[in-house]
Design a protein around this motif. Sequence first.
Motif, short mmCIF file in Angstrom:
data_model
loop_
_atom_site.label_atom_id
_atom_site.label_comp_id
_atom_site.label_asym_id
_atom_site.label_seq_id
_atom_site.Cartn_x
_atom_site.Cartn_y
_atom_site.Cartn_z
N THR A 41 25.95 77.75 41.66
CA THR A 41 26.84 78.38 42.64
C THR A 41 26.04 78.82 43.87
O THR A 41 26.44 78.59 45.00
CB THR A 41 27.53 79.61 42.02
OG1 THR A 41 28.24 79.17 40.87
CG2 THR A 41 28.49 80.26 43.00
N VAL A 91 25.73 70.67 48.57
CA VAL A 91 26.10 71.97 49.14
C VAL A 91 27.11 72.73 48.30
O VAL A 91 27.39 73.91 48.57
CB VAL A 91 26.63 71.82 50.59
CG1 VAL A 91 25.50 71.37 51.50
CG2 VAL A 91 27.79 70.82 50.68
N PHE A 92 27.69 72.10 47.29
CA PHE A 92 28.68 72.80 46.45
C PHE A 92 28.80 72.09 45.12
O PHE A 92 28.83 70.86 45.05
CB PHE A 92 30.05 72.81 47.15
CG PHE A 92 31.13 73.45 46.32
CD1 PHE A 92 31.21 74.83 46.20
CD2 PHE A 92 32.06 72.67 45.65
CE1 PHE A 92 32.21 75.42 45.43
CE2 PHE A 92 33.06 73.25 44.88
CZ PHE A 92 33.13 74.63 44.77
N VAL A 93 28.85 72.89 44.04
CA VAL A 93 29.03 72.33 42.70
C VAL A 93 30.10 73.13 41.97
O VAL A 93 30.08 74.37 42.00
CB VAL A 93 27.72 72.37 41.88
CG1 VAL A 93 27.92 71.70 40.52
CG2 VAL A 93 26.59 71.69 42.64
N GLU A 94 31.03 72.44 41.35
CA GLU A 94 32.04 73.09 40.51
C GLU A 94 31.74 72.66 39.08
O GLU A 94 31.83 71.47 38.75
CB GLU A 94 33.43 72.62 40.95
CG GLU A 94 34.56 73.38 40.33
CD GLU A 94 35.90 72.90 40.90
OE1 GLU A 94 36.15 73.14 42.11
OE2 GLU A 94 36.66 72.26 40.17
N VAL A 100 32.39 68.67 39.71
CA VAL A 100 32.40 68.07 41.05
C VAL A 100 31.12 68.46 41.77
O VAL A 100 30.74 69.63 41.76
CB VAL A 100 33.61 68.53 41.87
CG1 VAL A 100 33.57 67.93 43.27
CG2 VAL A 100 34.91 68.17 41.19
N ALA A 103 32.56 64.36 48.28
CA ALA A 103 32.70 64.94 46.95
C ALA A 103 32.59 63.83 45.91
O ALA A 103 33.13 62.74 46.10
CB ALA A 103 34.04 65.64 46.82
N GLU A 123 29.50 68.24 45.51
CA GLU A 123 29.79 67.90 46.90
C GLU A 123 28.51 67.93 47.73
O GLU A 123 27.80 68.92 47.75
CB GLU A 123 30.82 68.86 47.50
CG GLU A 123 32.16 68.80 46.78
CD GLU A 123 33.35 68.99 47.71
OE1 GLU A 123 33.24 68.68 48.91
OE2 GLU A 123 34.40 69.43 47.20
N SER A 124 28.25 66.82 48.39
CA SER A 124 27.11 66.76 49.30
C SER A 124 27.63 66.95 50.71
O SER A 124 28.83 67.09 50.94
CB SER A 124 26.41 65.41 49.18
OG SER A 124 27.20 64.42 49.79
#
Lengths: 130, 366
Positions: free
Chosen positions: A86, A41-44, A60, A67, A62-63
Amino acid sequence: MSNLPADLRYTKTHEWVKENGDGTLTIGITDHAQEALGDIVFVEVPENGRQVDADEACAVVESVKAASDIYSPLAGEIVEGNATLTDTPDAINTSPYEEGWIFRLVPSDMGALNGLLDAAAYQQVVEEED
Amino acid sequence: MGLRTPLYSEHERLGARLVPFGGWDMPLHYGSQIEEHHAVRRTAGLFDVSHMRPVDISGPGAQAFLRHLLANDVARLKTPGKALYSCMLNSSGGVVDDLIVYARAPERFRIVVNAGTADKDIAWMREQGAGFEAAIQPRHDLAMIAVQGPEARRRAAPWLPDNLRDSAMTLAPFFATEADDWFVGRTGYTGEDGFEIMLPADRAAALWRSLVDAGVQPCGLGARDTLRLEAGMNLYGQDMDETVGPLESGLAWTLAGEPAERDFIGRDALLRLRDAPERRDFVGLLLTGRGILRGHQKVLRDGEEIGEITSGGFSPTLERSIALARVAPGLDGICEVEIRGKPVSARVVKPPFVRHGQPCITLEDA
């Protein structure tokens, strides 16, 4: 059984590494890793120009569960992060080896690539974990 | 290896990812947690909650016992079938567990407690129940299936026993009906309409399969957690525990202070904390910066730590990250949350975040 392309290199921390033939490497996480993480759900992604050491945490993922740090397989300079993650972080779930790539790296020593795992050796790592 | 519910082989057959939870091996998801979450918000989903423990309380002293044991007041249950959410407190006002109690008949109640705390809860009940004429009977013989979502009741109806179907379909929210060893409550932990169905363990697989075959989406603990978080519902052990009570975890509404002469466990401690200046607030947070909120991240105001997230995650309905947090009194407007060492902006909101498929908060950044 998860998908494990034979032409890629791998790390014990579940990154895959593709040699692009132009002095750059593309890095992502394996099919096994994305399946273990669950819906992402999120990638940095790392910034362009950042110098990283081998095994340095530089991205990073994040599922829904947690994280996870993503490590640079080799020392070098980050030349591109996958900006499309993103808006579509789940590309890592649906296409871990293509649209789901995470960053590109110019390694300081391309020869160090040979020190990474091949598909068979990575398969062994996965089996030992289970 | 953990304990297995009567539906364990169904989960295996469906390819669930099984994980340890509260001493049990339970499904985390069956493929995609987010799809399971959306199914419950949009149509219907199916949960194995057989790890939770029904406990029957009966006898001439059952009501008096529960009025002493629970922070909410079962005397409010004036109609058979009515349900009540309550905390069970220790003497210092901490939460032993949170639970649902159903009135079944005069002198007969059913409580449903959490899986990980069930043994502790039952020992606590027996200890506290010593002076009351009330029998405490854990129901290990029952399985429990939750069917949740806007279409849940309609989808479940054909599979209920004939002698229960009509009464189940006409239940008001937070009421239950029963016949033989089947017990159907219009309750849940998702913020959607639906049923929680208790039934004999040997009947559970047949009901489960019928619902799966009818297209109801099996859902794991992962979706259960994001659904309850969106609904602003607390999770025991994360949002409150034996050291943090209902006044500091958003559960003041579950405390029955009247009648004042009702002497329930924890009452004195609650009265001491009620007007204390140090009493912390329990708030919702919507992340406006980038990242994902997680339990135990620090909440900051003007760079100073003023609290911590108790439950956090990604909201599939809002496509934003949300959290519940315990913070110093008076936090309002905006704050920051420390994510991997960096402060990220968040907005203070009042839970719930989502109910009945619809957002309850505005998403525009303040």
